[in-house]
Write a protein that holds these residues in place. Structure first.
Motif, PDB file in Angstrom:
ATOM      1  N   LYS A   1       0.803  -1.495   0.131  1.00 35.33           N
ATOM      2  CA  LYS A   1      -0.159  -0.137   0.322  1.00 35.33           C
ATOM      3  C   LYS A   1       0.946   0.858  -0.278  1.00 35.33           C
ATOM      4  O   LYS A   1       0.364   2.575  -0.973  1.00 35.33           O
TER       5      LYS A   1
ATOM      6  N   SER B   1      -1.073   9.948   3.179  1.00 35.29           N
ATOM      7  CA  SER B   1      -1.895  10.998   3.809  1.00 35.29           C
ATOM      8  C   SER B   1      -3.023  10.392   3.022  1.00 35.29           C
ATOM      9  O   SER B   1      -4.617  10.037   3.706  1.00 35.29           O
ATOM     10  N   SER B   2      -3.164  10.647   1.154  1.00 42.15           N
ATOM     11  CA  SER B   2      -4.283  10.248   0.915  1.00 42.15           C
ATOM     12  C   SER B   2      -4.622   8.970   0.438  1.00 42.15           C
ATOM     13  O   SER B   2      -5.696   8.455   0.150  1.00 42.15           O
ATOM     14  N   HIS B   3      -4.095   8.379   1.044  1.00 43.69           N
ATOM     15  CA  HIS B   3      -4.012   6.685   0.439  1.00 43.69           C
ATOM     16  C   HIS B   3      -3.992   6.086   2.199  1.00 43.69           C
ATOM     17  O   HIS B   3      -4.534   5.049   2.391  1.00 43.69           O
ATOM     18  N   LYS B   4      -5.048   7.212   3.258  1.00 49.42           N
ATOM     19  CA  LYS B   4      -5.340   6.721   4.753  1.00 49.42           C
ATOM     20  C   LYS B   4      -4.417   6.625   5.917  1.00 49.42           C
ATOM     21  O   LYS B   4      -4.438   4.881   6.500  1.00 49.42           O
ATOM     22  N   CYS B   5      -3.146   6.258   4.859  1.00 53.07           N
ATOM     23  CA  CYS B   5      -2.056   5.718   5.685  1.00 53.07           C
ATOM     24  C   CYS B   5      -1.636   7.601   7.159  1.00 53.07           C
ATOM     25  O   CYS B   5      -1.591   8.770   7.478  1.00 53.07           O
TER      26      CYS B   5
END
Length: 142
Positions: free
Chosen positions: A18, A59-63
């Motif tokens: 991811k 951050s945009s991939h919810k990390c």
């Protein structure tokens, strides 16, 4: 001083991909990576070609992402080169929380990334004793 990205991840399949996928989609190169785990979670630590862009992509991939100032040194890629900088830090009572390394294609130098309590003090000791630091700009251009 260089910036390190740390990503908090659950300890299950697919978490590292991811991260690498999010970065590759934005054209961000990974210079160094360290993955540490426990039973339930892990911390993925990265040195990348563009820290700001990487943090935004992750951050945009919810990390869950944070940045940390770390000390980067550049030493000749030959046996024994690590001893001097580590001795200097030890003699000045500077503890290393963790450390990891990487090399480049030229194999002329090895690069070490160190997390220490006081990065400014560590850099001062190292520079005053002839240890070459690696800068954020150099990381971006490797």
């Amino acid at each position: 001083m260089i910036k390190q990205i740390s990503i908090f991840a659950t300890n299950k399949p697919g978490q590292v991909v991811k991260v690498t996928d999010a970065l590759s989609q934005q054209g961000i190169d990974i210079r160094a990576m360290c993955v540490a785990d426990t039973q339930d979670f892990g911390i993925i630590r990265l040195i990348v070609s563009d820290t700001k862009k990487a943090k935004e992509a992750l951050s945009s991939h919810k990390c869950i992402v944070s940045t940390t100032n770390v000390v980067g040194i550049k030493i000749p890629d030959k046996p024994g080169s690590t001893t001097k900088p580590l001795e200097l830090l030890s003699m000045h009572n500077i503890n290393i929380d963790y450390m990891y390394a990487f090399v480049t294609r030229s194999k002329e130098y090895a690069y070490f990334v160190m997390r220490v309590e006081n990065p400014e003090a560590a850099e001062d000791v190292l520079v005053k004793n002839g240890v070459e630091l690696i800068t954020q700009e150099e990381i971006e251009n490797i």
